[in-house]
Design a protein around this motif. Structure first.
Motif, PDB file in Angstrom:
ATOM      1  N   ARG A 120      15.583   9.847  -6.943  1.00 32.52           N
ATOM      2  CA  ARG A 120      15.800   8.614  -6.070  1.00 32.52           C
ATOM      3  C   ARG A 120      14.528   8.384  -5.328  1.00 32.52           C
ATOM      4  O   ARG A 120      13.989   7.131  -5.077  1.00 32.52           O
ATOM      5  CB  ARG A 120      16.890   8.895  -5.244  1.00 32.52           C
ATOM      6  N   ASN A 121      13.837   9.068  -5.012  1.00 36.96           N
ATOM      7  CA  ASN A 121      12.362   8.924  -4.276  1.00 36.96           C
ATOM      8  C   ASN A 121      11.454   8.234  -5.320  1.00 36.96           C
ATOM      9  O   ASN A 121      10.841   6.984  -4.930  1.00 36.96           O
ATOM     10  CB  ASN A 121      11.754  10.154  -3.811  1.00 36.96           C
ATOM     11  N   ARG A 122      11.425   8.803  -6.589  1.00 32.77           N
ATOM     12  CA  ARG A 122      10.692   7.816  -7.421  1.00 32.77           C
ATOM     13  C   ARG A 122      10.924   6.813  -7.913  1.00 32.77           C
ATOM     14  O   ARG A 122      10.191   5.718  -8.202  1.00 32.77           O
ATOM     15  CB  ARG A 122      10.585   8.856  -8.708  1.00 32.77           C
ATOM     16  N   GLN A 123      12.382   6.390  -7.821  1.00 32.14           N
ATOM     17  CA  GLN A 123      12.968   5.075  -8.247  1.00 32.14           C
ATOM     18  C   GLN A 123      12.586   4.041  -7.107  1.00 32.14           C
ATOM     19  O   GLN A 123      12.199   3.022  -7.452  1.00 32.14           O
ATOM     20  CB  GLN A 123      14.261   5.080  -8.294  1.00 32.14           C
ATOM     21  N   ILE A 124      12.621   4.554  -5.954  1.00 32.13           N
ATOM     22  CA  ILE A 124      12.245   3.721  -4.602  1.00 32.13           C
ATOM     23  C   ILE A 124      10.700   3.362  -4.898  1.00 32.13           C
ATOM     24  O   ILE A 124      10.482   2.097  -4.699  1.00 32.13           O
ATOM     25  CB  ILE A 124      12.459   4.421  -3.220  1.00 32.13           C
ATOM     26  N   VAL A 125       9.869   4.117  -5.164  1.00 33.60           N
ATOM     27  CA  VAL A 125       8.308   3.973  -5.273  1.00 33.60           C
ATOM     28  C   VAL A 125       8.048   2.901  -6.553  1.00 33.60           C
ATOM     29  O   VAL A 125       7.608   1.729  -6.447  1.00 33.60           O
ATOM     30  CB  VAL A 125       7.574   5.228  -5.587  1.00 33.60           C
ATOM     31  N   ARG A 146       0.792  -1.156   0.148  1.00 32.28           N
ATOM     32  CA  ARG A 146       0.066   0.230  -0.109  1.00 32.28           C
ATOM     33  C   ARG A 146       0.803   1.127   0.102  1.00 32.28           C
ATOM     34  O   ARG A 146       1.554   1.529   1.129  1.00 32.28           O
ATOM     35  CB  ARG A 146      -0.889   0.053   1.233  1.00 32.28           C
ATOM     36  N   LEU A 147       0.862   1.917  -1.162  1.00 27.15           N
ATOM     37  CA  LEU A 147       2.105   2.860  -1.329  1.00 27.15           C
ATOM     38  C   LEU A 147       1.225   4.364  -1.530  1.00 27.15           C
ATOM     39  O   LEU A 147       1.877   5.132  -2.148  1.00 27.15           O
ATOM     40  CB  LEU A 147       2.786   2.725  -2.537  1.00 27.15           C
ATOM     41  N   ASP A 148       0.007   4.483  -1.104  1.00 30.52           N
ATOM     42  CA  ASP A 148      -0.433   5.826  -1.676  1.00 30.52           C
ATOM     43  C   ASP A 148       0.161   7.150  -0.938  1.00 30.52           C
ATOM     44  O   ASP A 148       0.227   7.965  -1.680  1.00 30.52           O
ATOM     45  CB  ASP A 148      -2.100   5.680  -1.099  1.00 30.52           C
ATOM     46  N   ASP A 149       0.544   6.724   0.524  1.00 27.86           N
ATOM     47  CA  ASP A 149       0.972   7.886   0.963  1.00 27.86           C
ATOM     48  C   ASP A 149       2.371   8.150   0.414  1.00 27.86           C
ATOM     49  O   ASP A 149       2.795   9.368   0.292  1.00 27.86           O
ATOM     50  CB  ASP A 149       1.185   7.600   2.655  1.00 27.86           C
ATOM     51  N   VAL A 150       3.032   6.879   0.105  1.00 27.87           N
ATOM     52  CA  VAL A 150       4.555   7.213  -0.334  1.00 27.87           C
ATOM     53  C   VAL A 150       4.609   7.998  -1.579  1.00 27.87           C
ATOM     54  O   VAL A 150       5.251   8.769  -2.021  1.00 27.87           O
ATOM     55  CB  VAL A 150       5.159   5.902  -0.443  1.00 27.87           C
ATOM     56  N   GLU A 151       3.679   7.499  -2.753  1.00 26.62           N
ATOM     57  CA  GLU A 151       3.467   8.120  -3.740  1.00 26.62           C
ATOM     58  C   GLU A 151       2.928   9.251  -3.904  1.00 26.62           C
ATOM     59  O   GLU A 151       3.270  10.411  -4.470  1.00 26.62           O
ATOM     60  CB  GLU A 151       2.585   7.171  -4.590  1.00 26.62           C
ATOM     61  N   GLY A 152       2.071   9.639  -3.125  1.00 28.59           N
ATOM     62  CA  GLY A 152       1.354  11.110  -2.935  1.00 28.59           C
ATOM     63  C   GLY A 152       2.625  11.917  -2.502  1.00 28.59           C
ATOM     64  O   GLY A 152       2.540  13.320  -2.882  1.00 28.59           O
ATOM     65  N   VAL A 155       5.711  11.767  -3.108  1.00 24.59           N
ATOM     66  CA  VAL A 155       6.898  12.006  -4.350  1.00 24.59           C
ATOM     67  C   VAL A 155       6.107  12.681  -5.178  1.00 24.59           C
ATOM     68  O   VAL A 155       6.909  13.658  -5.549  1.00 24.59           O
ATOM     69  CB  VAL A 155       7.075  10.403  -5.020  1.00 24.59           C
ATOM     70  N   ALA A 156       4.935  12.740  -5.513  1.00 24.32           N
ATOM     71  CA  ALA A 156       3.972  13.485  -6.280  1.00 24.32           C
ATOM     72  C   ALA A 156       4.058  15.087  -5.967  1.00 24.32           C
ATOM     73  O   ALA A 156       4.471  15.966  -7.051  1.00 24.32           O
ATOM     74  CB  ALA A 156       2.727  13.256  -6.768  1.00 24.32           C
ATOM     75  N   ARG A 209      17.759  -1.661  -0.403  1.00 23.30           N
ATOM     76  CA  ARG A 209      19.130  -1.244  -0.835  1.00 23.30           C
ATOM     77  C   ARG A 209      19.293  -0.101  -1.526  1.00 23.30           C
ATOM     78  O   ARG A 209      20.258   0.908  -0.986  1.00 23.30           O
ATOM     79  CB  ARG A 209      19.634  -2.435  -1.609  1.00 23.30           C
ATOM     80  N   GLN A 210      18.603   0.219  -2.210  1.00 27.59           N
ATOM     81  CA  GLN A 210      18.289   1.880  -2.810  1.00 27.59           C
ATOM     82  C   GLN A 210      18.331   2.830  -1.762  1.00 27.59           C
ATOM     83  O   GLN A 210      19.027   3.901  -1.748  1.00 27.59           O
ATOM     84  CB  GLN A 210      17.213   1.939  -3.829  1.00 27.59           C
ATOM     85  N   LEU A 211      17.646   2.480  -0.725  1.00 29.11           N
ATOM     86  CA  LEU A 211      17.265   3.562   0.348  1.00 29.11           C
ATOM     87  C   LEU A 211      18.633   3.709   1.340  1.00 29.11           C
ATOM     88  O   LEU A 211      18.712   4.787   1.918  1.00 29.11           O
ATOM     89  CB  LEU A 211      16.170   3.172   1.335  1.00 29.11           C
ATOM     90  N   GLY A 212      19.202   2.503   1.631  1.00 27.91           N
ATOM     91  CA  GLY A 212      20.379   2.410   2.404  1.00 27.91           C
ATOM     92  C   GLY A 212      21.625   3.437   1.626  1.00 27.91           C
ATOM     93  O   GLY A 212      22.072   4.328   2.387  1.00 27.91           O
ATOM     94  N   PHE A 213      21.619   3.231   0.320  1.00 29.14           N
ATOM     95  CA  PHE A 213      22.564   3.888  -0.268  1.00 29.14           C
ATOM     96  C   PHE A 213      22.250   5.640  -0.267  1.00 29.14           C
ATOM     97  O   PHE A 213      23.049   6.539  -0.154  1.00 29.14           O
ATOM     98  CB  PHE A 213      22.633   3.668  -1.896  1.00 29.14           C
TER      99      PHE A 213
END
Length: 236
Positions: free
Chosen positions: A195-200, A121-127, A129-130, A213-217
């Motif tokens: 990078r936020n968009r890539q994680i999403v 459930r990525l609604d908050d994460v996507e919101g 980023v947008a 892994r992406q978030l750690g870097f």
């Protein structure tokens, strides 16, 4: 009039408008919430002394209420009380930044590691980023910073824990104090939008392990960038 004095005067005018938010049930927690937002937004910058008399007048609250709000924010490490001098917005040290990022890695990366099976459930994460992308497109870099904080709060929120949410809210509010040292907010924040968009996208693909892994870097790069920009010495 110095730049800090001018900024503080503007902040007091903004607080007067915030007075309406208190309503009839004015509490120290609500006052603390308003001040927390103003500190995070840069209205009161690190090292600035907070005038009890002027803030009480702007918000229409008693000194006792304001002092309790100050105590709450001091406990959150956003303010510091100096004997016979008053209450100041805290200035972080490089050691503080190192510790904040240590906590962030422990919490945010663990939230991704424990996600379970997709879809997520990525609604908050996507919101978030947008919102950051929109703010950047319009040149609103302070809002971009806020959206980035929302993104990381939402990532931690994937853990589904109110205690984790509360912990990260305090950690990220404290981190905002460090962001004020960056002379060029666009240069600091813009690279992390992609990078936020890539994680999403990675999470949407169901690959939480790669997203972690992406978030750690990402967190390591952000930590290093802040430390390199930070003054060698800071006020007590």
């Amino acid at each position: 009039m110095t730049a800090d004095t001018s900024l503080a005067s503007l902040a007091l005018s903004e607080l007067a408008r915030d007075r309406a938010l208190l309503g009839r049930t004015s509490t120290a927690e609500r006052v603390a919430g308003i001040l927390r937002e103003r500190i995070a937004g840069g209205s009161f910058r690190p090292g600035v002394r907070l005038s009890e008399e002027r803030i009480c007048g702007a918000l229409g609250v008693s000194r006792n209420t304001l002092r309790e709000a100050f105590r709450l924010l001091t406990h959150e490490r956003l303010l510091v009380h100096r004997l016979n001098r008053g209450t100041f917005v805290r200035v972080l040290t490089p050691a503080d930044i190192m510790d904040i990022y240590r906590v962030r890695r422990l919490v945010e990366c663990a939230a991704l590691r424990e996600l379970g099976d997709p879809p997520f459930r990525l609604d908050d994460v996507e919101g978030a980023v947008a919102a950051g992308e929109q703010a950047a497109a319009e040149g609103r870099w302070a809002d971009c910073s806020t959206a980035n904080i929302r993104f990381h709060q939402a990532v931690a929120g994937l853990a589904g824990s109110r205690r984790t949410d509360d912990l990260m809210r305090g950690v990220l509010a404290e981190l905002r104090l460090a962001f004020h040292i960056m002379d060029d907010p666009r240069r600091f924040h813009e690279p992390y939008l992609a990078r936020n968009r890539q994680i999403v996208r990675t999470l949407e693909a169901g690959d939480a392990e790669s997203a972690e892994r992406q978030l750690g870097f990402y967190l390591e790069d952000s930590r290093r960038q802040l430390i390199e920009a930070y003054p060698e010495s800071t006020p007590d």
